[in-house]
Write a protein that holds these residues in place. Sequence first.
Motif, mmCIF file in Angstrom:
data_model
loop_
_atom_site.group_PDB
_atom_site.id
_atom_site.type_symbol
_atom_site.label_atom_id
_atom_site.label_comp_id
_atom_site.label_asym_id
_atom_site.label_seq_id
_atom_site.Cartn_x
_atom_site.Cartn_y
_atom_site.Cartn_z
ATOM 1 N N GLU A 64 32.301 53.388 44.085
ATOM 2 C CA GLU A 64 33.285 54.250 43.438
ATOM 3 C C GLU A 64 34.610 54.207 44.194
ATOM 4 N N LYS A 65 34.534 54.027 45.499
ATOM 5 C CA LYS A 65 35.751 53.929 46.299
ATOM 6 C C LYS A 65 36.549 52.693 45.914
ATOM 7 N N THR A 66 35.859 51.568 45.703
ATOM 8 C CA THR A 66 36.532 50.336 45.298
ATOM 9 C C THR A 66 37.231 50.527 43.955
ATOM 10 N N LYS A 67 36.564 51.169 43.025
ATOM 11 C CA LYS A 67 37.157 51.410 41.715
ATOM 12 C C LYS A 67 38.371 52.336 41.829
ATOM 13 N N GLU A 68 38.265 53.311 42.705
ATOM 14 C CA GLU A 68 39.374 54.248 42.924
ATOM 15 C C GLU A 68 40.586 53.514 43.500
ATOM 16 N N VAL A 69 40.340 52.659 44.480
ATOM 17 C CA VAL A 69 41.424 51.899 45.106
ATOM 18 C C VAL A 69 42.055 50.941 44.102
ATOM 19 N N SER A 70 41.221 50.301 43.299
ATOM 20 C CA SER A 70 41.717 49.355 42.304
ATOM 21 C C SER A 70 42.634 50.038 41.298
ATOM 22 N N ALA A 71 42.289 51.248 40.905
ATOM 23 C CA ALA A 71 43.052 51.952 39.871
ATOM 24 C C ALA A 71 44.513 52.168 40.266
ATOM 25 N N VAL A 72 44.786 52.225 41.571
ATOM 26 C CA VAL A 72 46.150 52.476 42.040
ATOM 27 C C VAL A 72 47.081 51.316 41.712
ATOM 28 N N SER A 73 46.542 50.095 41.737
ATOM 29 C CA SER A 73 47.408 48.920 41.577
ATOM 30 C C SER A 73 47.185 48.129 40.296
ATOM 31 N N GLU A 74 46.236 48.546 39.467
ATOM 32 C CA GLU A 74 45.884 47.771 38.273
ATOM 33 C C GLU A 74 47.073 47.519 37.353
ATOM 34 N N LYS A 75 47.931 48.488 37.201
ATOM 35 C CA LYS A 75 49.046 48.338 36.262
ATOM 36 C C LYS A 75 50.079 47.335 36.749
ATOM 37 N N PHE A 76 49.961 46.904 37.988
ATOM 38 C CA PHE A 76 50.915 45.941 38.533
ATOM 39 C C PHE A 76 50.403 44.503 38.478
ATOM 40 N N THR A 77 49.244 44.289 37.871
ATOM 41 C CA THR A 77 48.719 42.936 37.735
ATOM 42 C C THR A 77 49.284 42.276 36.477
ATOM 43 N N SER A 78 49.238 40.948 36.435
ATOM 44 C CA SER A 78 49.734 40.222 35.266
ATOM 45 C C SER A 78 48.923 40.612 34.040
ATOM 46 N N LYS A 79 49.612 40.822 32.929
ATOM 47 C CA LYS A 79 48.913 41.222 31.708
ATOM 48 C C LYS A 79 48.001 40.122 31.203
ATOM 49 N N VAL A 80 48.394 38.878 31.414
ATOM 50 C CA VAL A 80 47.578 37.731 31.002
ATOM 51 C C VAL A 80 47.427 36.805 32.200
ATOM 52 N N MET A 81 46.174 36.434 32.495
ATOM 53 C CA MET A 81 45.902 35.509 33.582
ATOM 54 C C MET A 81 45.152 34.297 33.020
ATOM 55 N N TYR A 82 45.695 33.111 33.264
ATOM 56 C CA TYR A 82 45.048 31.880 32.818
ATOM 57 C C TYR A 82 44.281 31.241 33.966
ATOM 58 N N GLY A 83 43.078 30.791 33.668
ATOM 59 C CA GLY A 83 42.280 30.104 34.673
ATOM 60 C C GLY A 83 42.685 28.648 34.816
ATOM 61 N N ALA A 84 42.077 27.989 35.788
ATOM 62 C CA ALA A 84 42.378 26.582 36.037
ATOM 63 C C ALA A 84 42.023 25.739 34.814
ATOM 64 N N PRO A 85 42.879 24.786 34.432
ATOM 65 C CA PRO A 85 42.621 23.964 33.246
ATOM 66 C C PRO A 85 41.421 23.041 33.455
ATOM 67 N N ILE A 86 40.805 22.669 32.338
ATOM 68 C CA ILE A 86 39.761 21.639 32.354
ATOM 69 C C ILE A 86 40.428 20.335 31.920
ATOM 70 N N PHE A 87 40.826 19.536 32.897
ATOM 71 C CA PHE A 87 41.550 18.309 32.613
ATOM 72 C C PHE A 87 40.617 17.231 32.061
ATOM 73 N N ASN A 88 41.192 16.287 31.299
ATOM 74 C CA ASN A 88 40.412 15.129 30.875
ATOM 75 C C ASN A 88 40.267 14.170 32.051
ATOM 76 N N LYS A 89 39.525 13.070 31.842
ATOM 77 C CA LYS A 89 39.225 12.151 32.950
ATOM 78 C C LYS A 89 40.498 11.560 33.554
ATOM 79 N N GLU A 90 41.388 11.111 32.700
ATOM 80 C CA GLU A 90 42.603 10.485 33.198
ATOM 81 C C GLU A 90 43.405 11.456 34.057
#
Length: 529
Positions: free
Chosen positions: A442-468
Amino acid sequence: MRNLKVLTTTLAAVLAVSSLLSACSSGDKATKEEPAAAGDKANSVLNASGFPIVKSDVSMRVFGCKDPNQAAWKDVLVLKEYEKKSGIKMAYEETPTQGCSEKRNLLFASNELPDLFLRADLSNTDISKYGMQEQMLIPLEGLIEKYAPNLKKLFDQYPEAKKTVTATDGHIYSLPVIRLQAAGRGDKIWINQEWLAKLNLKAPTNVDELFTVLRAFRDQDPNGNGKKDEIPLGLRDPGMVFNTFAGSFGLDRQLGTNANIDNNKVKLWVGDDRYKELLMFLNKLYAEKLLYADFYAQDLPKWRSNLSQALYGMFFIYASDPFSKVENQFAGMAPIKGPHGDQLLSTGSPLASPIGTFAITRVNKNPEAAIRWVDYFYSEEGSQFFNYGIEGQSYTMKNGKPVILDSIKNDPRGFMAALGQVNLVPGGGFPTIIVDDIVLSEKTKEVSAVSEKFTSKVMYGAPIFNKEATDKVVPIKADIDKFVQESAIKFILGETSFDKWGEYTATLKKMKIDELEQAYQTAFDAMNK
């Protein structure tokens, strides 16, 4: 044994005539049947909705990586109960985490494929090679469209999650963990509230205030032991350089790398002036003995020992597990506002991560049943079942919410070992949605709540590249990442003067950072077609 209390999930009626071939990919080797035959076969095996999933006996061979805290998968409560519920018999071939990658790669190399890979830690390179290139993993988007309404709904609601798991050829070869709870995504900012109170200070909100607070932590003996053992700012390893204060200098972490995305343009920022400012800021912290002196040594046990003794004034970490006995000494704080007014927490991870938790191979004779099997865990009901198990046996309801039994929480073997008898939560990596992460305090969730609104609204993961692209990008990225990290340490420690910045950026050019950036741009464009 009490019966599992679940509501029947109603699925849309399965279309009568369709082929896995047309639903997935014209080049897919997973099926050779004619469209009508494939559709008839699916209808003859599947129930149109609800449970059991299948009308007759269906068995599947499953390979995965077993966390040390997990029981043998055949004995795990949730998996045993779900076999009864779904009607699909799973023959689990789990392998200990250490050595699992080698065993998995051997299965691919020898063409001894299981029907499913489950919690098998498939990397982006694996997905590219065995999905796009070798076609040992079948495309899933057609199956998702027809047979996985829960996952389809999530992809519609969170398009960035779908983009993250979509390869550059437009196909989806594996499924992710989708973390709906922000507290489960990335490091949080922790500050020693007892030290602040003793020194009559408040959490800093900008660069100047940060220096004021950290200098007070250094000089005024806030732990009261008469020793100069306080460590004002505890960065735990060199990688923290790129995602702790980066957001305060306008630098984000997109596509799994040091990149900003602005107006659909990808910018790798490790040669930019803003990054130089970040390094100069960290260099000043180090020069004033405000920064953990051994941050570059990657000595995690030593760092955690300091943490467990509450010797840090401020630090970044995902959860409070390593310092649970002193966690209440700390509070959460928002990221500081940087010199240009930026206030972003760039330690977050994508909504869909990791992405290689579930894949269907071309030898699977009932892929429709397989996708329905996993789709249940992408519903809130299925997620609760996976995370908490069976009411009365592993959890009870309190104030309308499931709560793990005290007998499991306080098991003498440890909470994670006891939980591993119930589910595969220990170690993570199971294909599901996480609405409320039961392993976070619960402490972790409490700490997270303080800064959540400052995170990027959209986060993209690493691309899955083709072989080349993979063959080209991976070596360039590996060389650049190594050079950038080594250079960052030297700049921060003062071993390299900032007068050498031009030489540093010229070296990045020679190492083909422009080509690397273009590869990420191409991949991002493919995600957004």
